[in-house]
Motif scaffolding. Structure first.
Motif, short mmCIF file in Angstrom:
data_model
loop_
_atom_site.label_atom_id
_atom_site.label_comp_id
_atom_site.label_asym_id
_atom_site.label_seq_id
_atom_site.Cartn_x
_atom_site.Cartn_y
_atom_site.Cartn_z
N VAL A 1 0.83 -1.20 0.00
CA VAL A 1 0.00 0.00 0.00
C VAL A 1 0.87 1.25 0.00
CG1 VAL A 1 -1.66 1.35 1.33
CG2 VAL A 1 -1.98 -1.12 1.08
N ALA A 2 1.90 1.27 0.85
CA ALA A 2 2.80 2.42 0.89
C ALA A 2 3.51 2.61 -0.44
CB ALA A 2 3.81 2.23 2.02
N ALA A 3 3.97 1.52 -1.03
CA ALA A 3 4.66 1.61 -2.31
C ALA A 3 3.72 2.09 -3.41
CB ALA A 3 5.27 0.26 -2.68
N SER A 4 2.49 1.63 -3.39
CA SER A 4 1.52 2.07 -4.39
C SER A 4 1.27 3.56 -4.30
CB SER A 4 0.21 1.30 -4.21
OG SER A 4 0.40 -0.09 -4.38
N ALA A 5 1.16 4.06 -3.08
CA ALA A 5 0.98 5.51 -2.89
C ALA A 5 2.21 6.25 -3.37
CB ALA A 5 0.72 5.81 -1.42
N LEU A 6 3.38 5.68 -3.15
CA LEU A 6 4.61 6.33 -3.57
C LEU A 6 4.70 6.41 -5.10
CD1 LEU A 6 7.35 7.58 -3.06
CD2 LEU A 6 8.30 5.28 -2.75
N VAL A 7 4.29 5.35 -5.78
CA VAL A 7 4.31 5.37 -7.24
C VAL A 7 3.49 6.54 -7.77
CG1 VAL A 7 3.54 4.17 -9.33
CG2 VAL A 7 4.78 2.91 -7.56
N VAL A 8 2.33 6.74 -7.18
CA VAL A 8 1.46 7.84 -7.61
C VAL A 8 2.12 9.19 -7.32
CG1 VAL A 8 -0.76 8.99 -7.24
CG2 VAL A 8 -0.64 6.49 -7.37
N GLN A 9 2.68 9.33 -6.13
CA GLN A 9 3.28 10.61 -5.76
C GLN A 9 4.52 10.93 -6.59
OE1 GLN A 9 1.99 12.93 -3.70
NE2 GLN A 9 0.23 11.53 -3.72
N LEU A 10 5.26 9.92 -7.01
CA LEU A 10 6.45 10.18 -7.83
C LEU A 10 6.09 10.77 -9.19
CD1 LEU A 10 8.67 7.05 -7.04
CD2 LEU A 10 9.03 9.41 -6.27
N GLN A 11 4.84 10.57 -9.60
CA GLN A 11 4.41 11.15 -10.88
C GLN A 11 4.31 12.67 -10.81
OE1 GLN A 11 4.45 8.81 -13.32
NE2 GLN A 11 4.96 7.60 -11.50
N THR A 12 4.33 13.22 -9.60
CA THR A 12 4.26 14.68 -9.47
C THR A 12 5.63 15.35 -9.58
OG1 THR A 12 4.56 14.71 -7.05
CG2 THR A 12 2.31 14.39 -7.88
N VAL A 13 6.70 14.56 -9.56
CA VAL A 13 8.03 15.16 -9.57
C VAL A 13 8.25 15.97 -10.84
CG1 VAL A 13 10.50 14.70 -9.61
CG2 VAL A 13 9.03 13.41 -8.05
N VAL A 14 8.02 15.35 -11.99
CA VAL A 14 8.22 16.07 -13.25
C VAL A 14 7.10 17.08 -13.49
CG1 VAL A 14 8.31 15.81 -15.77
CG2 VAL A 14 9.55 14.20 -14.30
N SER A 15 5.87 16.70 -13.17
CA SER A 15 4.73 17.58 -13.49
C SER A 15 4.63 18.80 -12.58
CB SER A 15 3.42 16.79 -13.42
OG SER A 15 3.14 16.39 -12.08
N ARG A 16 5.19 18.71 -11.36
CA ARG A 16 5.00 19.81 -10.41
C ARG A 16 6.28 20.38 -9.82
NH1 ARG A 16 1.30 20.06 -12.84
NH2 ARG A 16 -0.90 20.07 -12.31
N SER A 17 7.41 19.73 -10.04
CA SER A 17 8.67 20.24 -9.49
C SER A 17 9.66 20.71 -10.55
CB SER A 17 9.35 19.17 -8.62
OG SER A 17 8.57 18.86 -7.49
N VAL A 18 9.52 20.19 -11.77
CA VAL A 18 10.48 20.52 -12.83
C VAL A 18 9.91 21.63 -13.72
CG1 VAL A 18 11.65 19.61 -14.87
CG2 VAL A 18 11.46 18.20 -12.81
N ASP A 19 10.76 22.57 -14.08
CA ASP A 19 10.40 23.63 -15.02
C ASP A 19 9.85 22.99 -16.30
OD1 ASP A 19 10.39 25.64 -16.98
OD2 ASP A 19 12.25 26.55 -16.26
N PRO A 20 8.64 23.35 -16.72
CA PRO A 20 8.04 22.75 -17.91
C PRO A 20 8.86 22.94 -19.18
CG PRO A 20 6.39 23.97 -16.68
CD PRO A 20 7.71 24.30 -16.07
N LEU A 21 9.76 23.92 -19.18
CA LEU A 21 10.58 24.16 -20.36
C LEU A 21 11.87 23.32 -20.36
CD1 LEU A 21 10.20 28.04 -20.68
CD2 LEU A 21 8.89 26.23 -21.82
#
Length: 389
Positions: free
Chosen positions: A206-226
């Motif tokens: 369960v913890a790993a499944s939640a982590l997989v989802v949260q890791l998808q935010t790294v590029v979409s929300r932490s990295v400059d879109p350019l």
């Protein structure tokens, strides 16, 4: 197209098909290296072997001093069972040249013979780098460099036969052209127990499944879109039975970027998010992060040389600006040390069925592309030898 290279096309095909039938994995290219060394020596070329495993260097010293130009080919195959159906298909089960390295090696052998036959009129030195172990980090480029591959070198060039673009097309670009590649391994540890009493456990899945989802935010929300970046989860594995809450679960993945700041940011976010998510679920996270090849960055002057030289070296070819690629290449290490350029040579041909991507079990390429590769390397080297700036 270089007429001498074209006349030697049959030899290139013979060399390439021999190598294709007897592929060797990274760090195991013993027979391949011996084959290459034998050919180089038959051309009268001085050879150093055993560099970084099975890498080797052939040196063609001209009759007069001048610039030193290095040309590189990779030699290793992949752990893939070939399904091409070609008459020259791999004879070694589970091992295949599925990326074109056999063609790279054959083309550079043709280049070696060309310069060896002209050493009396050659001003300068051509250094031929036959590199092992490109496919698997830490790769063979760094050991080659550590063994003096680039000592005194003024410029370094490499090509990649590339089936996503058709034969008759070549491409390169100024600046970052291929991504860096890193790998991560995240072990989530909870508390195992009976599947019927989950309240007494800490479920790592369960913890790993939640982590997989949260890791998808790294590029979409932490990295400059350019700034292009990729974070992909490759595997998630945990558990031993349907009625047992898994104590341990492992997540693995890869990161691709084009600049070091983005690369460092993504690593930091992966480590922070992994620890925070695991803590929320009462588990712990251990992150192993392996830094792989850097981004491949062509030097402006050398990329300009490609666009200037290619039209005359390959008349009738389309000369294109390459779109940056997320696959990585340890040729990047050479470019960190010396000016140079990496070039893509179109090798796809839908009419002949050469349409499968690299690393596919049915991969193959139009062998005519080898003459383009050799001709381009010769033209780049000759232009660089004559460069007085």
């Amino acid at each position: 197209m270089n007429e001498t290279v074209e006349r030697g096309f049959a030899d290139m095909v013979e060399w390439r098909r021999h190598l294709h039938q007897y592929p060797e994995l990274s760090y195991k290219e013993r027979e391949t290296a011996a084959f290459v060394a034998e050919k180089l020596e038959s051309f009268g070329i001085e050879v150093r072997t055993g560099l970084g495993g099975h890498g080797l260097i052939g040196t063609v010293q001209g009759s007069r001093p001048g610039r030193v130009i290095a040309l590189r080919a990779d030699m290793d195959a992949l752990p893939i069972n070939e399904e091409s159906g070609a008459e020259y298909a791999s004879r070694r089960e589970g091992v295949m040249h599925a990326c074109g390295h056999d063609g790279h090696t054959a083309a550079l052998l043709a280049v070696a013979r060309y310069f060896a036959d002209r050493r009396d009129s050659l001003q300068g030195e051509i250094r031929l780098l036959f590199q092992a172990s490109e496919e698997v980090c830490p790769g063979g480029a760094k050991p080659m460099i550590e063994n003096g591959a680039l000592e005194g070198v003024d410029a370094v060039y490499g090509v990649h036969l590339w089936t996503p673009i058709p034969v008759g097309t070549v491409a390169s670009a100024t600046g970052a052209m291929m991504a860096s590649t890193d790998e991560f391994f995240i072990d989530i540890t909870g508390r195992g127990g009976h599947g019927g009493m989950p309240h007494e456990t800490v479920d790592s899945i369960v913890a790993a499944s939640a982590l997989v989802v949260q890791l998808q935010t790294v590029v979409s929300r932490s990295v400059d879109p350019l700034r292009p970046a990729v974070l992909s989860i490759g595997t998630i594995s945990g558990g031993t039975a349907q009625n047992v809450v898994a104590e341990k679960t492992r997540i693995t993945g890869t990161v691709r970027t084009f600049d070091e700041n983005t690369r460092a940011l993504i690593r930091q976010r992966i480590e922070a998010i992994s620890n925070h998510v695991a803590e929320v679920y009462g588990a712990t996270a251990q992150v192993e992060y392996l830094v792989g090849y850097p981004a491949l960055v062509n030097h402006a002057k050398e990329a300009e040389r490609f666009f200037r030289v290619a039209p005359s070296a390959l008349p009738g070819f389309k000369i294109e600006t390459a779109t940056p690629l997320m696959p990585a290449e340890d040729f990047a290490y050479y470019l960190q040390e010396r000016p140079g350029c990496f070039m893509l040579v179109g090798a796809g041909n839908s009419e002949k069925g050469f349409v499968y991507p690299h690393h596919h079990p049915r991969f193959d390429f139009d062998e005519r592309a080898m003459t383009a590769s050799a001709s381009l390397l010769i033209a780049m080297a000759e232009a660089a030898l004559e460069d007085k700036t």
